[in-house]
Design an enzyme around this catalytic site. Structure first.
Site, mmCIF file in Angstrom:
data_model
loop_
_atom_site.group_PDB
_atom_site.id
_atom_site.type_symbol
_atom_site.label_atom_id
_atom_site.label_comp_id
_atom_site.label_asym_id
_atom_site.label_seq_id
_atom_site.Cartn_x
_atom_site.Cartn_y
_atom_site.Cartn_z
ATOM 1 N N ALA A 125 -35.392 63.483 -55.744
ATOM 2 C CA ALA A 125 -34.151 63.211 -55.526
ATOM 3 C C ALA A 125 -34.040 62.351 -54.069
ATOM 4 O O ALA A 125 -34.100 62.911 -52.918
ATOM 5 C CB ALA A 125 -33.143 64.389 -55.350
ATOM 6 N N GLU A 245 -46.934 55.896 -57.250
ATOM 7 C CA GLU A 245 -45.736 55.826 -58.037
ATOM 8 C C GLU A 245 -45.625 54.318 -59.100
ATOM 9 O O GLU A 245 -45.382 54.279 -59.982
ATOM 10 C CB GLU A 245 -44.489 56.009 -57.404
ATOM 11 C CG GLU A 245 -43.356 55.752 -58.292
ATOM 12 C CD GLU A 245 -41.966 56.380 -57.124
ATOM 13 O OE1 GLU A 245 -42.400 57.198 -55.991
ATOM 14 O OE2 GLU A 245 -40.954 56.181 -57.620
HETATM 15 C C1 LIG Z 1 -32.904 55.366 -65.301
HETATM 16 C C2 LIG Z 1 -33.114 55.635 -63.799
HETATM 17 C C3 LIG Z 1 -33.890 56.655 -63.245
HETATM 18 C C4 LIG Z 1 -34.110 56.829 -61.898
HETATM 19 N N1 LIG Z 1 -34.702 57.796 -61.460
HETATM 20 C C5 LIG Z 1 -34.640 58.114 -60.176
HETATM 21 C C6 LIG Z 1 -35.287 59.410 -59.571
HETATM 22 O O1 LIG Z 1 -35.653 60.015 -60.378
HETATM 23 N N2 LIG Z 1 -35.168 59.685 -58.276
HETATM 24 C C7 LIG Z 1 -34.668 58.543 -57.509
HETATM 25 O O2 LIG Z 1 -34.347 59.082 -56.350
HETATM 26 N N3 LIG Z 1 -34.104 57.698 -57.706
HETATM 27 C C8 LIG Z 1 -33.881 57.364 -59.303
HETATM 28 N N4 LIG Z 1 -33.636 56.099 -59.558
HETATM 29 C C9 LIG Z 1 -32.938 55.185 -58.892
HETATM 30 C C10 LIG Z 1 -33.780 53.874 -58.477
HETATM 31 O O3 LIG Z 1 -34.750 54.113 -57.587
HETATM 32 C C11 LIG Z 1 -32.480 53.139 -57.717
HETATM 33 O O4 LIG Z 1 -31.640 52.635 -58.739
HETATM 34 C C12 LIG Z 1 -33.312 51.490 -57.204
HETATM 35 O O5 LIG Z 1 -33.924 52.238 -56.061
HETATM 36 C C13 LIG Z 1 -32.115 50.528 -56.863
HETATM 37 O O6 LIG Z 1 -31.313 51.155 -56.029
HETATM 38 P P1 LIG Z 1 -29.699 50.872 -56.354
HETATM 39 O O7 LIG Z 1 -29.623 51.301 -57.764
HETATM 40 O O8 LIG Z 1 -28.973 51.660 -55.262
HETATM 41 O O9 LIG Z 1 -29.472 49.341 -56.344
HETATM 42 P P2 LIG Z 1 -29.348 48.614 -54.998
HETATM 43 O O10 LIG Z 1 -30.082 49.057 -53.879
HETATM 44 O O11 LIG Z 1 -27.808 48.584 -54.660
HETATM 45 O O12 LIG Z 1 -29.548 47.005 -55.304
HETATM 46 C C14 LIG Z 1 -28.781 46.150 -55.946
HETATM 47 C C15 LIG Z 1 -29.401 44.871 -55.940
HETATM 48 O O13 LIG Z 1 -29.478 44.413 -54.752
HETATM 49 C C16 LIG Z 1 -30.920 44.091 -54.583
HETATM 50 N N5 LIG Z 1 -31.249 44.248 -53.343
HETATM 51 C C17 LIG Z 1 -31.245 45.125 -52.584
HETATM 52 N N6 LIG Z 1 -31.581 45.150 -51.383
HETATM 53 C C18 LIG Z 1 -32.208 43.800 -51.212
HETATM 54 C C19 LIG Z 1 -32.852 42.960 -50.301
HETATM 55 N N7 LIG Z 1 -32.991 43.512 -49.040
HETATM 56 N N8 LIG Z 1 -33.010 41.696 -50.540
HETATM 57 C C20 LIG Z 1 -32.697 41.269 -51.571
HETATM 58 N N9 LIG Z 1 -32.080 41.924 -52.768
HETATM 59 C C21 LIG Z 1 -31.857 43.083 -52.334
HETATM 60 C C22 LIG Z 1 -31.833 45.013 -55.495
HETATM 61 O O14 LIG Z 1 -32.841 44.334 -55.838
HETATM 62 C C23 LIG Z 1 -30.646 44.847 -56.598
HETATM 63 O O15 LIG Z 1 -30.872 43.678 -57.538
HETATM 64 C C24 LIG Z 1 -33.463 55.951 -60.934
HETATM 65 C C25 LIG Z 1 -32.645 54.896 -61.420
HETATM 66 C C26 LIG Z 1 -32.580 54.695 -62.756
HETATM 67 C C27 LIG Z 1 -31.767 53.367 -63.358
#
Ligand SMILES: Cc1cc2nc3c(=O)[nH]c(=O)nc-3n(C[C@H](O)[C@H](O)[C@H](O)COP(=O)(O)OP(=O)(O)OC[C@H]3O[C@@H](n4cnc5c(N)ncnc54)[C@H](O)[C@@H]3O)c2cc1C
Length: 382
Positions: A125, A245
């Site tokens: 998490a 990973e």
């Molecule tokens: C089905 C599923 C399973 C998952 N499992 C896990 C899990 O087991 N454990 C866990 O901890 N997390 C998990 N996640 C979370 C996942 O790792 C995050 O959704 C992911 O890291 C993106 O974060 P966010 O969703 O907050 O998107 P955001 O960080 O809000 O990003 C939104 C958009 O902005 C872009 N963006 C962000 N920063 C930048 C930048 N600096 N420059 C340009 N573009 C940028 C991103 O690429 C994206 O297109 C899971 C997600 C899903 C959907």
């Protein structure tokens, strides 16, 4: 497809046995798990009984000291089957390594054997509602009180969120002045910890059998000894494990793309339109040729990375390239293959529909494609 990897006879036997096992164990039940939004716990037990959970762990921790090829085979075969919601690769090769690498002897003896037997399912998490890509801005905080840590905060999108018995949780420690990258520690929160609760499963467009959920820590109490490794080192630990990973994500996507091509080849040979098989149309041939070429490039790249990863080489930049390119390509391959199925491709009765829906998330989790590109360009000095 011909592999350049040095799989030995025992690996090939293992692949056959594992393929047979998943066909027998999952059979036609997968759509039922998708409807339920969760994989039955007894399936995990069967994986454990047959030695398919954390096979790389030392025998004293319940493993069989298997090399990384076994992890590769398990991930590839699950992806080929389309059992994308059964997150055994996350359990085996993403979360358990935190315990194995950063845990004390006592922690390993306590937590790894149930992970190997299937009595304990793992989750990690990190992500929070306001901290995904920007992990350093996480708000979940852990405060030491006597012989306990008290956790407060919320995590979201946690895979195996409902099934998990052991969750590796990233939380801030130290003072508000501590630099963000030195302020994260890793903790093990066990099922039943006071103040630990879970939300409803998150409804998703794919990975329907995966119990992705929110986790809540409300004055959650865990024993002081449940910290993993050293306080303040959590961010570094997370970074250290990202190579494997991302490699696991890339190789799963690669295997899924290969299966999409196989399914599509079977279909286009059978399906007739305007009196002749789809294979006789130049468009079909071109799509198949393009997809097959992309698959060949991806296969060569990912196998090279597996080889380098296994000899301990630093291939962080290259695994980010692979995570970005192979996952994006697999998503596009699933889309182009589905198109050749016409309306049938849109029906869940046809496996290509599930491959299409499940490919979508691969470019988002474990670091989005955009974050992968940032890491690549940073490592090029930009
Ligand atoms: C089905 C599923 C399973 C998952 N499992 C896990 C899990 O087991 N454990 C866990 O901890 N997390 C998990 N996640 C979370 C996942 O790792 C995050 O959704 C992911 O890291 C993106 O974060 P966010 O969703 O907050 O998107 P955001 O960080 O809000 O990003 C939104 C958009 O902005 C872009 N963006 C962000 N920063 C930048 C930048 N600096 N420059 C340009 N573009 C940028 C991103 O690429 C994206 O297109 C899971 C997600 C899903 C959907």
């Amino acid at each position: 497809m011909e592999r350049s990897l040095d799989f030995q006879e025992e690996h090939l036997i293992f692949r056959d046995a594992f393929r047979g096992f998943i066909h027998k164990t999952i059979g036609d039940d997968y759509p039922l798990w998708e409807d339920a939004g969760i994989v039955p716990r007894d399936v995990w037990k069967k994986f454990g009984e047959n030695g398919y959970l954390v096979p790389w762990a030392k025998e004293e921790y319940g493993g069989s000291e298997a090399d990384f090829f076994y992890s590769v085979i398990i991930t590839e075969e699950l992806a080929r089957f389309g059992a994308s919601g059964l997150f055994v690769p996350l359990h085996n090769d993403i979360v358990a390594p935190y315990i194995n690498s950063f845990g004390t002897e006592e922690q390993k003896k306590k937590w790894l054997p149930p992970c190997a037997s299937g009595d304990a399912i793992l989750a990690v998490a990190m992500t929070e509602p306001d901290a995904g890509s920007d992990l350093a801005s996480m708000k979940t905080r852990a405060v030491r009180q006597g012989n306990k840590w008290i956790l407060n905060g919320q995590k979201t999108f946690i895979s195996n969120g409902l099934l998990a018995d052991i969750v590796v949780v990233a939380a801030k420690t130290g003072s508000p002045e501590t630099p963000p990258h030195q302020a994260v520690s890793l903790f093990v929160v066990e099922r039943g910890a006071p103040g630990f609760s879970r939300g409803e499963p998150i409804k998703k467009i794919g990975l329907k059998a995966q119990d992705t959920a929110e986790l809540f820590f409300d004055d959650c109490e865990i024993p002081a000894e449940n910290i993993l490794g050293q306080e303040g080192m959590g961010f570094l630990y997370l970074m250290q494990k990202l190579q494997q990973e991302r490699l696991i994500c890339a190789l799963g996507s690669q295997a899924a793309a290969e299966r999409c091509l196989e399914l599509t080849l079977e279909y286009v040979k059978e399906r007739k339109v305007f009196g002749k098989p789809l294979t006789k149309y130049q468009n079909t041939q071109f799509v198949i040729a393009e997809v097959a070429s992309e698959i060949a490039v991806g296969r060569s790249f990912v196998d090279d990375l597996i080889r380098n990863h296994m000899i301990g080489k630093d291939v962080v930049k290259e695994t980010c390239m692979a995570k970005y390119w192979i996952c994006e390509t697999a998503k596009s391959i699933a889309d182009r293959c589905l198109q050749l199925f016409g309306g049938y491709g849109y029906c869940t009765e046809y496996p290509i529909a599930r491959f299409y829906a499940d490919a979508r998330v691969q470019t988002i989790y474990a670091g989005t494609s955009e974050i992968m590109k940032l890491i690549v360009t940073r490592s090029m000095g930009l």
